[in-house]
Motif scaffolding. Structure first.
Motif, PDB file in Angstrom:
ATOM      1  N   ARG A 128      30.635 -29.133   0.534  1.00  0.00           N
ATOM      2  CA  ARG A 128      31.743 -29.147   1.507  1.00  0.00           C
ATOM      3  C   ARG A 128      31.476 -30.133   2.631  1.00  0.00           C
ATOM      4  O   ARG A 128      32.334 -30.880   3.044  1.00  0.00           O
ATOM      5  CB  ARG A 128      31.930 -27.741   2.113  1.00  0.00           C
ATOM      6  CG  ARG A 128      33.059 -26.970   1.475  1.00  0.00           C
ATOM      7  CD  ARG A 128      33.479 -25.790   2.289  1.00  0.00           C
ATOM      8  NE  ARG A 128      32.438 -24.840   2.576  1.00  0.00           N
ATOM      9  CZ  ARG A 128      32.108 -23.790   1.797  1.00  0.00           C
ATOM     10  NH1 ARG A 128      32.743 -23.563   0.676  1.00  0.00           N
ATOM     11  NH2 ARG A 128      31.135 -22.964   2.153  1.00  0.00           N
ATOM     12  N   ARG A 162      33.771 -33.279   3.450  1.00  0.00           N
ATOM     13  CA  ARG A 162      34.457 -33.300   4.750  1.00  0.00           C
ATOM     14  C   ARG A 162      34.158 -34.634   5.469  1.00  0.00           C
ATOM     15  O   ARG A 162      35.042 -35.275   6.015  1.00  0.00           O
ATOM     16  CB  ARG A 162      33.982 -32.088   5.560  1.00  0.00           C
ATOM     17  CG  ARG A 162      34.536 -31.908   6.915  1.00  0.00           C
ATOM     18  CD  ARG A 162      35.829 -31.136   7.026  1.00  0.00           C
ATOM     19  NE  ARG A 162      35.926 -29.893   6.292  1.00  0.00           N
ATOM     20  CZ  ARG A 162      37.096 -29.398   5.851  1.00  0.00           C
ATOM     21  NH1 ARG A 162      38.220 -30.050   6.084  1.00  0.00           N
ATOM     22  NH2 ARG A 162      37.138 -28.265   5.198  1.00  0.00           N
ATOM     23  N   GLU A 217      37.091 -37.212   6.407  1.00  0.00           N
ATOM     24  CA  GLU A 217      37.294 -37.508   7.839  1.00  0.00           C
ATOM     25  C   GLU A 217      37.191 -39.015   8.068  1.00  0.00           C
ATOM     26  O   GLU A 217      37.972 -39.604   8.808  1.00  0.00           O
ATOM     27  CB  GLU A 217      36.230 -36.789   8.684  1.00  0.00           C
ATOM     28  CG  GLU A 217      36.549 -35.340   8.964  1.00  0.00           C
ATOM     29  CD  GLU A 217      37.847 -35.136   9.748  1.00  0.00           C
ATOM     30  OE1 GLU A 217      38.032 -35.802  10.778  1.00  0.00           O
ATOM     31  OE2 GLU A 217      38.680 -34.306   9.304  1.00  0.00           O
ATOM     32  N   ARG A 252      40.328 -40.682   6.815  1.00  0.00           N
ATOM     33  CA  ARG A 252      41.472 -40.474   7.722  1.00  0.00           C
ATOM     34  C   ARG A 252      41.334 -41.344   8.978  1.00  0.00           C
ATOM     35  O   ARG A 252      42.265 -42.019   9.380  1.00  0.00           O
ATOM     36  CB  ARG A 252      41.533 -38.994   8.098  1.00  0.00           C
ATOM     37  CG  ARG A 252      42.662 -38.667   9.018  1.00  0.00           C
ATOM     38  CD  ARG A 252      42.775 -37.173   9.231  1.00  0.00           C
ATOM     39  NE  ARG A 252      43.542 -36.523   8.176  1.00  0.00           N
ATOM     40  CZ  ARG A 252      43.662 -35.193   8.058  1.00  0.00           C
ATOM     41  NH1 ARG A 252      43.058 -34.406   8.916  1.00  0.00           N
ATOM     42  NH2 ARG A 252      44.391 -34.683   7.091  1.00  0.00           N
ATOM     43  N   VAL A 311      38.343 -29.195  -0.495  1.00  0.00           N
ATOM     44  CA  VAL A 311      38.344 -29.844   0.828  1.00  0.00           C
ATOM     45  C   VAL A 311      39.537 -30.806   0.927  1.00  0.00           C
ATOM     46  O   VAL A 311      40.198 -30.908   1.969  1.00  0.00           O
ATOM     47  CB  VAL A 311      37.007 -30.582   1.078  1.00  0.00           C
ATOM     48  CG1 VAL A 311      37.065 -31.409   2.353  1.00  0.00           C
ATOM     49  CG2 VAL A 311      35.851 -29.586   1.139  1.00  0.00           C
ATOM     50  N   ARG A 346      42.416 -30.557   0.009  1.00  0.00           N
ATOM     51  CA  ARG A 346      43.708 -29.928   0.350  1.00  0.00           C
ATOM     52  C   ARG A 346      44.011 -30.054   1.841  1.00  0.00           C
ATOM     53  O   ARG A 346      45.160 -30.017   2.257  1.00  0.00           O
ATOM     54  CB  ARG A 346      43.701 -28.443  -0.049  1.00  0.00           C
ATOM     55  CG  ARG A 346      43.949 -28.305  -1.529  1.00  0.00           C
ATOM     56  CD  ARG A 346      44.117 -26.864  -1.970  1.00  0.00           C
ATOM     57  NE  ARG A 346      43.450 -26.722  -3.259  1.00  0.00           N
ATOM     58  CZ  ARG A 346      42.436 -25.916  -3.523  1.00  0.00           C
ATOM     59  NH1 ARG A 346      41.977 -25.103  -2.608  1.00  0.00           N
ATOM     60  NH2 ARG A 346      41.892 -25.909  -4.708  1.00  0.00           N
ATOM     61  N   ASP A 347      42.961 -30.223   2.660  1.00  0.00           N
ATOM     62  CA  ASP A 347      43.197 -30.412   4.111  1.00  0.00           C
ATOM     63  C   ASP A 347      43.581 -31.859   4.430  1.00  0.00           C
ATOM     64  O   ASP A 347      43.792 -32.192   5.598  1.00  0.00           O
ATOM     65  CB  ASP A 347      41.923 -30.059   4.901  1.00  0.00           C
ATOM     66  CG  ASP A 347      41.618 -28.572   4.829  1.00  0.00           C
ATOM     67  OD1 ASP A 347      42.555 -27.801   4.532  1.00  0.00           O
ATOM     68  OD2 ASP A 347      40.449 -28.197   5.058  1.00  0.00           O
ATOM     69  N   TYR A 348      43.606 -32.719   3.429  1.00  0.00           N
ATOM     70  CA  TYR A 348      43.916 -34.141   3.659  1.00  0.00           C
ATOM     71  C   TYR A 348      45.016 -34.571   2.679  1.00  0.00           C
ATOM     72  O   TYR A 348      44.794 -35.425   1.807  1.00  0.00           O
ATOM     73  CB  TYR A 348      42.645 -34.995   3.474  1.00  0.00           C
ATOM     74  CG  TYR A 348      41.521 -34.551   4.386  1.00  0.00           C
ATOM     75  CD1 TYR A 348      41.325 -35.151   5.629  1.00  0.00           C
ATOM     76  CD2 TYR A 348      40.684 -33.484   4.029  1.00  0.00           C
ATOM     77  CE1 TYR A 348      40.312 -34.710   6.481  1.00  0.00           C
ATOM     78  CE2 TYR A 348      39.678 -33.036   4.878  1.00  0.00           C
ATOM     79  CZ  TYR A 348      39.499 -33.652   6.091  1.00  0.00           C
ATOM     80  OH  TYR A 348      38.515 -33.220   6.928  1.00  0.00           O
TER      81      TYR A 348
END
Ligand code: NAD
Length: 383
Positions: A188, A192, A196, A199, A229, A231-233
């Motif tokens: 994870r 992440r 990050e 993004r 993970v 799914r958050d992006y």
């Protein structure tokens, strides 16, 4: 033979218990914050072995120049750490001698020259030991081929996979087994970090690279956790690739510019980033970051190049790799302006102007002459 198998099973049980406890610690650490910062940035400068001290001398000059005001004001310090040499490590019988590790832990970030790991024997790699001791879980390696629009950033998991238990496999007569470890929390955090980065840097494509068709449990977990993970992006285009075909993709000029960010388990990341660096111009041209939540270590991706030293060519080593690492370090410690200046200077010196080039032998410039060129170029950028 039965007794040997029993001993191996006991050994395996101990490893399982140890790794299960580590996985639980990682889960608990997920909610913890990074270390506190005192306002002064201490940069540990570690020469290393072989060509390490040669290339590090140039990196130090460049950092002294770019951070001159802050060093004078006492908000930044370049602190030499001398004990991480193969001679000292062998004489202490420790991959990273305890006193040296203490000095390292007193720094915020490190710029490290390559360190030799003897073949055979019991001395573990200083790098693997430091990554574990400082929990530097993300190995970040950028590779650019400007002429083709290639701009890759590799996020290699740095503390798990085949490396966690690399020297603790099992041997029976006629048989050897090693172990590969993947945890949810360990995956994870690297996923992440990669998303990050993507993004924040306007990247749109993330490739998850495994061999999950064969290593079903470990690589299967790695891929599943990365997708969770992801799914958050939702703005990212996420693809699964197998390491074998990705190795081919990187040498396919028709395809390679489409890739942007890669997430890989430890061993595949180790191998494929050397291939990528070679495409950029050789391992002497590539830097990398080892990032954790408290510490960060920056280095060249290559080793101590003993052959260059044996052939009397140490002075012709290319410092570009460690200068690229220094640029990443400056960004990491929040000196974006200085990092950008160094990046511009390296672009001029290595790509556009190339008034003097290092080739690794007498046909090219020395490491020191190239350092002079970078410094002159930096001075030129000020005016
Ligand atoms: P190496 O990376 O040292 O050398 C590979 C080849 O690249 C050699 O031909 C070398 O001459 C050349 N090369 C490397 N850096 C160069 C530079 N800056 N300029 C010009 N040419 C350069 O790989 P190796 O020979 O497999 O390893 C030597 C030692 O380094 C081993 O003990 C290994 O364990 C260690 N190592 C350390 C690190 C590290 O500290 N991060 C990484 C890799 C290897």
């Amino acid at each position: 033979m039965n007794a040997q198998i029993e001993r191996a099973v006991e050994h395996f049980r101990a490893l399982l218990e140890e790794q299960e406890a580590r996985a639980r610690r990682l889960e608990a650490d997920e909610s913890a914050s990074g270390g506190e910062h005192t306002g002064k940035t201490v940069i540990g400068v570690i020469g290393g072995d072989g060509i390490g001290p040669v290339i590090m001398a140039q990196a130090r000059r460049v950092l002294e120049y770019l951070l001159a005001d802050e060093i004078a004001a006492g908000t930044a310090e370049l602190r030499a750490i001398d004990g991480l040499t193969i001679e000292n490590r062998l004489s202490c019988g420790e991959a990273v001698p305890a006193g040296v590790l203490e000095e390292i832990r007193a720094c915020d970030v490190l710029l490290k020259g390559p360190t030799t790991t003897p073949k055979g024997g019991n001395l573990e790699s200083a790098n693997v030991t430091l990554r574990r001791a400082l929990d530097l879980y993300a190995n970040v390696r950028p590779v650019r081929i400007s002429a083709e629009g290639v701009d890759w950033t590799f996020f290699r998991e740095n503390t798990e996979g085949e490396y966690t238990l690399g020297s603790r496999g099992i041997e029976l007569p006629g048989l050897a087994m090693d172990f590969k470890v993947i945890t949810d929390a360990g995956t994870r955090r690297i996923a992440r970090a990669a998303f990050e980065y993507a993004r924040k840097n306007g990247k749109k494509r993330v490739a998850i690279v495994t061999k999950a068709n064969i290593m079903k449990k470990t690589d299967g977990k790695f891929s599943d956790v990365c997708h969770a993970v992801a799914r958050d992006y939702p703005e990212m285009e996420v693809e699964d690739w197998y390491i074998d075909i990705m190795t081919a993709n990187l040498v396919n000029p028709a395809l390679r510019a489409r890739f942007e960010v890669f997430i890989l388990p430890n061993l595949y990341g180790d191998i494929i980033t050397d291939e990528a660096a070679q495409l950029q111009g050789g391992v002497g041209t590539a830097g990398s970051a080892n990032l954790g939540s408290r510490y960060a270590m920056f280095e060249a991706i290559h080793g101590s190049a003993p052959r260059l030293i044996e052939e009397g060519l140490g002075d012709y080593a290319n410092p570009e790799s460690i200068l690229r690492a220094a640029q990443m370090l400056l960004n990491h410690i929040g000196r974006a302006g200085q990092a950008e200046r160094l990046q511009k200077a390296l672009e001029i010196c290595c790509e556009t102007e190339r008034k003097c080039a290092v080739t690794g032998d007498q046909s090219g410039a020395t490491c020191q002459a190239f350092g002079d060129y970078v410094l002159e170029t930096l001075q030129g950028l000020e005016g």
